[in-house]
Design an enzyme around this catalytic site. Sequence first.
Site, short mmCIF file in Angstrom:
data_model
loop_
_atom_site.label_atom_id
_atom_site.label_comp_id
_atom_site.label_asym_id
_atom_site.label_seq_id
_atom_site.Cartn_x
_atom_site.Cartn_y
_atom_site.Cartn_z
N GLU A 153 10.06 69.52 21.49
CA GLU A 153 10.53 68.42 20.62
C GLU A 153 9.37 67.43 20.50
O GLU A 153 9.04 66.75 21.46
CB GLU A 153 11.75 67.73 21.22
CG GLU A 153 12.91 68.65 21.58
CD GLU A 153 13.68 69.13 20.38
OE1 GLU A 153 13.39 68.67 19.26
OE2 GLU A 153 14.56 69.98 20.56
N GLY A 203 7.69 65.30 23.69
CA GLY A 203 6.49 64.47 23.78
C GLY A 203 5.66 64.63 22.52
O GLY A 203 6.17 64.99 21.45
N ASN A 208 9.31 56.95 25.87
CA ASN A 208 9.95 55.97 24.98
C ASN A 208 11.42 55.72 25.28
O ASN A 208 11.89 54.60 25.15
CB ASN A 208 9.73 56.34 23.52
CG ASN A 208 10.35 57.65 23.15
OD1 ASN A 208 10.33 58.61 23.92
ND2 ASN A 208 10.95 57.71 21.98
N CYS A 213 11.03 58.39 18.33
CA CYS A 213 10.43 59.45 17.52
C CYS A 213 11.10 59.56 16.16
O CYS A 213 10.52 60.07 15.21
CB CYS A 213 10.55 60.78 18.26
SG CYS A 213 12.25 61.15 18.73
N GLU A 258 17.93 71.67 20.28
CA GLU A 258 18.78 71.45 21.45
C GLU A 258 20.04 70.70 21.01
O GLU A 258 20.06 70.05 19.97
CB GLU A 258 18.01 70.69 22.53
CG GLU A 258 16.86 71.54 23.08
CD GLU A 258 16.18 70.97 24.32
OE1 GLU A 258 16.76 70.11 24.99
OE2 GLU A 258 15.06 71.43 24.62
N THR A 311 0.29 67.62 22.92
CA THR A 311 0.70 68.17 24.23
C THR A 311 1.54 69.43 24.03
O THR A 311 1.41 70.40 24.78
CB THR A 311 1.49 67.12 25.04
OG1 THR A 311 0.80 65.87 24.99
CG2 THR A 311 1.65 67.54 26.48
P1 NAD Z 1 2.83 62.97 25.73
O1 NAD Z 1 2.81 64.27 25.02
O2 NAD Z 1 1.56 62.29 26.00
O3 NAD Z 1 3.53 63.12 27.16
C1 NAD Z 1 4.84 63.65 27.27
C2 NAD Z 1 5.00 64.24 28.65
O4 NAD Z 1 4.16 65.37 28.78
C3 NAD Z 1 4.63 63.31 29.80
O5 NAD Z 1 5.55 63.48 30.84
C4 NAD Z 1 3.26 63.80 30.18
O6 NAD Z 1 2.88 63.52 31.50
C5 NAD Z 1 3.41 65.29 29.96
N1 NAD Z 1 2.16 66.03 29.77
C6 NAD Z 1 0.99 65.59 29.24
N2 NAD Z 1 0.08 66.59 29.22
C7 NAD Z 1 0.71 67.68 29.72
C8 NAD Z 1 0.30 69.03 29.94
N3 NAD Z 1 -0.94 69.46 29.63
N4 NAD Z 1 1.19 69.89 30.44
C9 NAD Z 1 2.43 69.50 30.73
N5 NAD Z 1 2.88 68.23 30.57
C10 NAD Z 1 2.02 67.33 30.06
O7 NAD Z 1 3.83 62.06 24.91
P2 NAD Z 1 4.17 60.53 25.17
O8 NAD Z 1 3.01 59.71 24.74
O9 NAD Z 1 4.72 60.36 26.53
O10 NAD Z 1 5.40 60.31 24.17
C11 NAD Z 1 5.27 59.97 22.85
C12 NAD Z 1 5.46 61.16 21.94
O11 NAD Z 1 6.72 61.77 22.20
C13 NAD Z 1 5.48 60.76 20.48
O12 NAD Z 1 4.72 61.67 19.74
C14 NAD Z 1 6.95 60.88 20.12
O13 NAD Z 1 7.21 61.13 18.75
C15 NAD Z 1 7.36 62.03 20.95
N6 NAD Z 1 8.80 62.09 21.10
C16 NAD Z 1 9.49 63.09 20.48
C17 NAD Z 1 10.86 63.15 20.57
C18 NAD Z 1 11.65 64.25 19.92
O14 NAD Z 1 12.81 64.39 20.27
N7 NAD Z 1 11.09 65.02 19.02
C19 NAD Z 1 11.55 62.18 21.31
C20 NAD Z 1 10.82 61.16 21.91
C21 NAD Z 1 9.44 61.12 21.81
#
Ligand code: NAD
Length: 515
Positions: free
Chosen positions: A291, A268, A192, A325, A496, A272
């Site tokens: 996070e 993410g 995002n 997020c 963080e 995950t």
């Molecule tokens: P996602 O969890 O699908 O993917 C995030 C990252 O993890 C990607 O780089 C992906 O390739 C990797 N990944 C996926 N499976 C994995 C595994 N088994 N092992 C290691 N890495 C793996 O998330 P997304 O769809 O890319 O992002 C959206 C999510 O991120 C939303 O839920 C959003 O709220 C969250 N987010 C949180 C914050 C925060 O600071 N808390 C900030 C931004 C986004």
Amino acid sequence: MGSVNTPSGSSSTSCPALRDAWAANTLEKAEALIKANSASSTGTAGLVMHNFVGGSYVPSENHIDSVNPKTGQVFAQVPVASADQVEQALQTATQAFKTWKKTTAAARSAYLRRVAQLIQDNHELFAVWESIDQGKTLARARVEVDRAISNFNYFSTFILHQSTSARMIDNVALTYEHRSPAGVFALISPWNMPLYLLTWKIAPCLAFGCTAVAKPSEVTSMSAFLLAEVLRLAEIPAGVINIVFGDGPTTGSALVRSPLVHGVSFTGGTATGIRIRRDTADQIYKHLSLELGGKNPTLVFDDVDLDKAVETAATAAFENQGEICLCGSRVYVQSGIYDEFVSRFEKFVRDNFKCGERVGAVVSSPHYAKIRSYLELAEQEKATFVTGSIPPADPKNGLWIDPVVLTGVSTKSAVMREEIFGPVVTIAKFDTEEEAIELANDNPNGLAAVLLTKDAARIRRVGEQIEAGLVWVNCWLVRELGTPFGGMKNSGTGREGGEYSREVFTVVRTLHIPM
Ligand code: NAD
């Protein structure tokens, strides 16, 4: 280092996609490049990115299409680094750690400042490609590039002003805490805010003397690809920061599981995050900073300046088309002003959040379909669409969704409970403070909240009871980089920012010195 802004040397020229993308540093040039690539005999392959390992560009055999959400066109190929390639990158980072951990804070600070300057020198290049890759508006992308620069500048000075604790045992011993870099990190980020979130990890990692293998989202890898060149131009020693590309199951999973990794800083989705925790459960030494997702409430009390409250709540809901997020996607309004609030909110959103102007396209086809499925559910559950509607199932010209404002959604509905992460907001009513707190906390997530009220006593009374890591009072998205960033409940573990990042990236030992 001067203001170098062109890639040079064998390393970058070995990657034609980098050379071409780097030269396309305006929207016009980038669009012309994409057009030329799609018309070429190589078909729609577009820019073929490479991994960045040991200071060199390394191709992978397999690739994922990268799509411009505003047009639906493939414009680049993202490598999928194999488990073997991940392991090689980690070995490189392990080797580099031996010398990087011994560098002085002053030396690391200078490197960080160079990186910040190089991003600044190439500001529009990053903004343009981030906007093309993620679907966000160019204006929004520019703000995020500024924030990426701040990440490096902030940690470049933070590490110059460290202190430690010492304690005395009378006539027995002096004890003091000594910190050292924790080791090699896996830095994994979502789609995002690609550059901003990846640099939020890379900057402290470098600053505190760690090395890393970073992996951006496979959905939005372009700015990380360009960042690799910045790291090379800044002369960060080879192997200190390596960037591999690829999906979660192949690349991300190999990365977090490797015994060479001493810590994982992950941003993410919650699912995950749970997976990563499971995958590393028996590697107890690993630092984990997770996070995760949010479903954040905005509470609007009846003492507010209504126009200001509408603007703050709408911005919190729809900035970056709701793909932050920290977006406030559940708005609760005190009953006395509810009708007037909804009416002004609708008008404000219609006037100010237009697709193609302040609202970008949503990031990918699967994400579009996910948002759409929640809107179908809302319709089945007889919610009122105050504005917006269900977008077409098969969009032809990009992944556009007009902002949707829903009322009449049950507190039990998945629409109200689950993170949609798109331009969709629900509005509901409350009567008392107690009810407002209960509604705000009635969710498994606890990342952020917005509290809108002029009552100073209420700010503390309510604010201190909200189950969220970040509570914004009469504002939203204000950030000071030393404050603890992170969520409660299912929104994550660890914090963080400033000294909280120091906790993530360093280990502490206590020395006991007898009298
Ligand atoms: P996602 O969890 O699908 O993917 C995030 C990252 O993890 C990607 O780089 C992906 O390739 C990797 N990944 C996926 N499976 C994995 C595994 N088994 N092992 C290691 N890495 C793996 O998330 P997304 O769809 O890319 O992002 C959206 C999510 O991120 C939303 O839920 C959003 O709220 C969250 N987010 C949180 C914050 C925060 O600071 N808390 C900030 C931004 C986004």
